[in-house]
Design a protein around this motif. Structure first.
Motif, PDB file in Angstrom:
ATOM      1  N   PRO A  24      21.105  45.098  58.765  1.00  0.00           N
ATOM      2  CA  PRO A  24      20.767  45.868  57.561  1.00  0.00           C
ATOM      3  C   PRO A  24      21.395  45.253  56.308  1.00  0.00           C
ATOM      4  CG  PRO A  24      21.537  47.325  59.307  1.00  0.00           C
ATOM      5  CD  PRO A  24      21.781  45.913  59.763  1.00  0.00           C
ATOM      6  N   LYS A  25      20.639  45.283  55.217  1.00  0.00           N
ATOM      7  CA  LYS A  25      21.103  44.676  53.965  1.00  0.00           C
ATOM      8  C   LYS A  25      22.383  45.331  53.461  1.00  0.00           C
ATOM      9  CE  LYS A  25      19.510  43.261  49.443  1.00  0.00           C
ATOM     10  NZ  LYS A  25      18.418  43.252  48.484  1.00  0.00           N
ATOM     11  N   ASP A  26      22.527  46.644  53.630  1.00  0.00           N
ATOM     12  CA  ASP A  26      23.730  47.326  53.150  1.00  0.00           C
ATOM     13  C   ASP A  26      24.979  46.871  53.898  1.00  0.00           C
ATOM     14  OD1 ASP A  26      22.753  48.668  55.439  1.00  0.00           O
ATOM     15  OD2 ASP A  26      23.790  50.512  54.887  1.00  0.00           O
ATOM     16  N   VAL A  27      24.832  46.489  55.166  1.00  0.00           N
ATOM     17  CA  VAL A  27      25.963  45.984  55.950  1.00  0.00           C
ATOM     18  C   VAL A  27      26.376  44.603  55.431  1.00  0.00           C
ATOM     19  CG1 VAL A  27      26.697  45.247  58.251  1.00  0.00           C
ATOM     20  CG2 VAL A  27      25.347  47.314  57.989  1.00  0.00           C
ATOM     21  N   ILE A  28      25.404  43.765  55.105  1.00  0.00           N
ATOM     22  CA  ILE A  28      25.698  42.439  54.561  1.00  0.00           C
ATOM     23  C   ILE A  28      26.415  42.572  53.221  1.00  0.00           C
ATOM     24  CG2 ILE A  28      24.674  40.310  53.671  1.00  0.00           C
ATOM     25  CD1 ILE A  28      22.439  40.695  55.760  1.00  0.00           C
ATOM     26  N   GLU A  29      25.898  43.452  52.358  1.00  0.00           N
ATOM     27  CA  GLU A  29      26.520  43.651  51.047  1.00  0.00           C
ATOM     28  C   GLU A  29      27.936  44.193  51.179  1.00  0.00           C
ATOM     29  OE1 GLU A  29      23.661  46.182  49.169  1.00  0.00           O
ATOM     30  OE2 GLU A  29      22.421  44.493  48.523  1.00  0.00           O
ATOM     31  N   GLU A  30      28.158  45.106  52.115  1.00  0.00           N
ATOM     32  CA  GLU A  30      29.495  45.654  52.333  1.00  0.00           C
ATOM     33  C   GLU A  30      30.470  44.574  52.807  1.00  0.00           C
ATOM     34  OE1 GLU A  30      31.710  49.115  54.994  1.00  0.00           O
ATOM     35  OE2 GLU A  30      29.520  49.059  54.921  1.00  0.00           O
ATOM     36  N   ALA A  31      30.007  43.689  53.680  1.00  0.00           N
ATOM     37  CA  ALA A  31      30.860  42.602  54.174  1.00  0.00           C
ATOM     38  C   ALA A  31      31.223  41.637  53.048  1.00  0.00           C
ATOM     39  CB  ALA A  31      30.166  41.859  55.303  1.00  0.00           C
ATOM     40  N   LEU A  32      30.251  41.297  52.207  1.00  0.00           N
ATOM     41  CA  LEU A  32      30.528  40.405  51.080  1.00  0.00           C
ATOM     42  C   LEU A  32      31.484  41.047  50.079  1.00  0.00           C
ATOM     43  CD1 LEU A  32      26.958  38.951  50.524  1.00  0.00           C
ATOM     44  CD2 LEU A  32      28.944  37.728  51.412  1.00  0.00           C
ATOM     45  N   LEU A  33      31.295  42.331  49.818  1.00  0.00           N
ATOM     46  CA  LEU A  33      32.177  43.041  48.888  1.00  0.00           C
ATOM     47  C   LEU A  33      33.598  43.126  49.443  1.00  0.00           C
ATOM     48  CD1 LEU A  33      32.378  44.593  46.227  1.00  0.00           C
ATOM     49  CD2 LEU A  33      31.820  46.655  47.485  1.00  0.00           C
ATOM     50  N   LYS A  34      33.715  43.404  50.723  1.00  0.00           N
ATOM     51  CA  LYS A  34      35.033  43.482  51.364  1.00  0.00           C
ATOM     52  C   LYS A  34      35.748  42.135  51.290  1.00  0.00           C
ATOM     53  CE  LYS A  34      37.119  45.319  55.568  1.00  0.00           C
ATOM     54  NZ  LYS A  34      36.855  45.901  56.881  1.00  0.00           N
ATOM     55  N   THR A  35      35.009  41.058  51.507  1.00  0.00           N
ATOM     56  CA  THR A  35      35.586  39.718  51.408  1.00  0.00           C
ATOM     57  C   THR A  35      36.032  39.419  49.985  1.00  0.00           C
ATOM     58  OG1 THR A  35      34.180  38.950  53.207  1.00  0.00           O
ATOM     59  CG2 THR A  35      35.164  37.267  51.811  1.00  0.00           C
ATOM     60  N   TRP A  36      35.203  39.787  49.016  1.00  0.00           N
ATOM     61  CA  TRP A  36      35.557  39.555  47.626  1.00  0.00           C
ATOM     62  C   TRP A  36      36.823  40.333  47.257  1.00  0.00           C
ATOM     63  CZ3 TRP A  36      35.998  36.711  43.700  1.00  0.00           C
ATOM     64  CH2 TRP A  36      36.304  37.228  42.457  1.00  0.00           C
ATOM     65  N   GLU A  37      36.933  41.558  47.705  1.00  0.00           N
ATOM     66  CA  GLU A  37      38.119  42.364  47.415  1.00  0.00           C
ATOM     67  C   GLU A  37      39.383  41.728  48.001  1.00  0.00           C
ATOM     68  OE1 GLU A  37      38.515  45.081  45.500  1.00  0.00           O
ATOM     69  OE2 GLU A  37      36.394  45.000  44.956  1.00  0.00           O
ATOM     70  N   GLU A  38      39.265  41.102  49.173  1.00  0.00           N
ATOM     71  CA  GLU A  38      40.404  40.428  49.792  1.00  0.00           C
ATOM     72  C   GLU A  38      40.778  39.146  49.053  1.00  0.00           C
ATOM     73  OE1 GLU A  38      39.323  39.663  53.835  1.00  0.00           O
ATOM     74  OE2 GLU A  38      39.438  41.771  54.408  1.00  0.00           O
ATOM     75  N   MET A  39      39.787  38.460  48.479  1.00  0.00           N
ATOM     76  CA  MET A  39      40.022  37.152  47.872  1.00  0.00           C
ATOM     77  C   MET A  39      40.410  37.208  46.403  1.00  0.00           C
ATOM     78  SD  MET A  39      36.899  35.046  49.596  1.00  0.00           S
ATOM     79  CE  MET A  39      37.327  33.506  48.812  1.00  0.00           C
ATOM     80  N   LYS A  40      40.001  38.235  45.685  1.00  0.00           N
ATOM     81  CA  LYS A  40      40.240  38.234  44.247  1.00  0.00           C
ATOM     82  C   LYS A  40      41.743  38.334  43.956  1.00  0.00           C
ATOM     83  CE  LYS A  40      39.826  43.106  43.109  1.00  0.00           C
ATOM     84  NZ  LYS A  40      39.111  44.104  42.347  1.00  0.00           N
ATOM     85  N   PRO A  41      42.189  37.688  42.880  1.00  0.00           N
ATOM     86  CA  PRO A  41      43.622  37.719  42.571  1.00  0.00           C
ATOM     87  C   PRO A  41      44.044  39.084  42.037  1.00  0.00           C
ATOM     88  CG  PRO A  41      42.395  36.485  40.919  1.00  0.00           C
ATOM     89  CD  PRO A  41      41.428  36.840  42.000  1.00  0.00           C
ATOM     90  N   ASN A  42      45.232  39.510  42.414  1.00  0.00           N
ATOM     91  CA  ASN A  42      45.760  40.787  41.945  1.00  0.00           C
ATOM     92  C   ASN A  42      46.510  40.646  40.631  1.00  0.00           C
ATOM     93  OD1 ASN A  42      44.775  42.094  44.193  1.00  0.00           O
ATOM     94  ND2 ASN A  42      46.611  41.738  45.386  1.00  0.00           N
ATOM     95  N   GLU A  43      47.137  39.492  40.425  1.00  0.00           N
ATOM     96  CA  GLU A  43      47.870  39.252  39.191  1.00  0.00           C
ATOM     97  C   GLU A  43      47.788  37.771  38.859  1.00  0.00           C
ATOM     98  OE1 GLU A  43      52.413  38.783  40.200  1.00  0.00           O
ATOM     99  OE2 GLU A  43      51.646  40.590  41.149  1.00  0.00           O
ATOM    100  N   ILE A  44      48.039  37.464  37.608  1.00  0.00           N
ATOM    101  CA  ILE A  44      48.007  36.078  37.160  1.00  0.00           C
ATOM    102  C   ILE A  44      49.404  35.481  37.330  1.00  0.00           C
ATOM    103  CG2 ILE A  44      47.624  34.540  35.211  1.00  0.00           C
ATOM    104  CD1 ILE A  44      45.677  36.670  34.123  1.00  0.00           C
ATOM    105  N   LYS A  45      49.477  34.331  37.990  1.00  0.00           N
ATOM    106  CA  LYS A  45      50.766  33.657  38.199  1.00  0.00           C
ATOM    107  C   LYS A  45      50.653  32.230  37.686  1.00  0.00           C
ATOM    108  CE  LYS A  45      51.875  36.260  42.363  1.00  0.00           C
ATOM    109  NZ  LYS A  45      52.165  36.190  43.788  1.00  0.00           N
ATOM    110  N   PHE A  46      51.715  31.754  37.060  1.00  0.00           N
ATOM    111  CA  PHE A  46      51.781  30.392  36.584  1.00  0.00           C
ATOM    112  C   PHE A  46      52.881  29.656  37.323  1.00  0.00           C
ATOM    113  CE2 PHE A  46      50.190  32.852  32.961  1.00  0.00           C
ATOM    114  CZ  PHE A  46      49.032  32.153  32.679  1.00  0.00           C
ATOM    115  N   SER A  47      52.632  28.386  37.599  1.00  0.00           N
ATOM    116  CA  SER A  47      53.690  27.578  38.188  1.00  0.00           C
ATOM    117  C   SER A  47      54.583  27.088  37.051  1.00  0.00           C
ATOM    118  CB  SER A  47      53.103  26.402  38.958  1.00  0.00           C
ATOM    119  OG  SER A  47      52.452  25.512  38.071  1.00  0.00           O
ATOM    120  N   GLY A  48      55.813  26.775  37.356  1.00  0.00           N
ATOM    121  CA  GLY A  48      56.747  26.373  36.312  1.00  0.00           C
ATOM    122  C   GLY A  48      56.643  24.926  35.914  1.00  0.00           C
ATOM    123  N   GLY A  49      55.715  24.163  36.479  1.00  0.00           N
ATOM    124  CA  GLY A  49      55.670  22.729  36.238  1.00  0.00           C
ATOM    125  C   GLY A  49      54.701  22.264  35.187  1.00  0.00           C
ATOM    126  N   PHE A  50      54.128  23.113  34.355  1.00  0.00           N
ATOM    127  CA  PHE A  50      53.167  22.580  33.377  1.00  0.00           C
ATOM    128  C   PHE A  50      53.681  22.633  31.992  1.00  0.00           C
ATOM    129  CE2 PHE A  50      52.071  27.039  33.459  1.00  0.00           C
ATOM    130  CZ  PHE A  50      51.728  27.348  32.163  1.00  0.00           C
TER     131      PHE A  50
END
Length: 101
Positions: free
Chosen positions: A75-101
């Motif tokens: 079902p298309k709704d199952v595919i969309e739910e899986a993609l959304l769940k993956t996106w929620e896991e992958m998106k950054p929660n906060e912006i971090k900078f490394s100290g070397g630039f």
């Protein structure tokens, strides 16, 4: 990196997705279905690509045929739910900078 996502549908079936990230966005690598009351999962890709009609097509027609058959099985709704769940896991929660630039 491939993210493994499991979605339980209202009909009791469990859908297992392998979702990876490509240059253009998220890409479904594989889908497996465990029907209600069963322990063994079925690979959706194997069911489609083992069909003789699929093997007779050229590469452009195979992509269209594959998309149509996956949407018939999953079902298309199952595919969309899986993609959304993956996106929620992958998106950054906060912006971090490394100290070397």
């Amino acid at each position: 990196m491939v993210s493994n996502v499991e979605i339980k549908h209202t009909d009791g079936a469990k859908y297992h997705f392998g979702i990876g990230q490509s240059a253009v966005g998220l890409m479904i690598m594989w889908i497996k279905i465990t029907p209600k009351g069963k322990r063994k999962s079925l690979d959706v890709g194997d069911q489609i690509t083992n069909d003789w009609r699929y093997r007779q097509l050229d590469s452009a027609e195979r992509a269209t045929y594959l998309n149509e058959k996956v949407l018939e099985i999953v079902p298309k709704d199952v595919i969309e739910e899986a993609l959304l769940k993956t996106w929620e896991e992958m998106k950054p929660n906060e912006i971090k900078f490394s100290g070397g630039f």
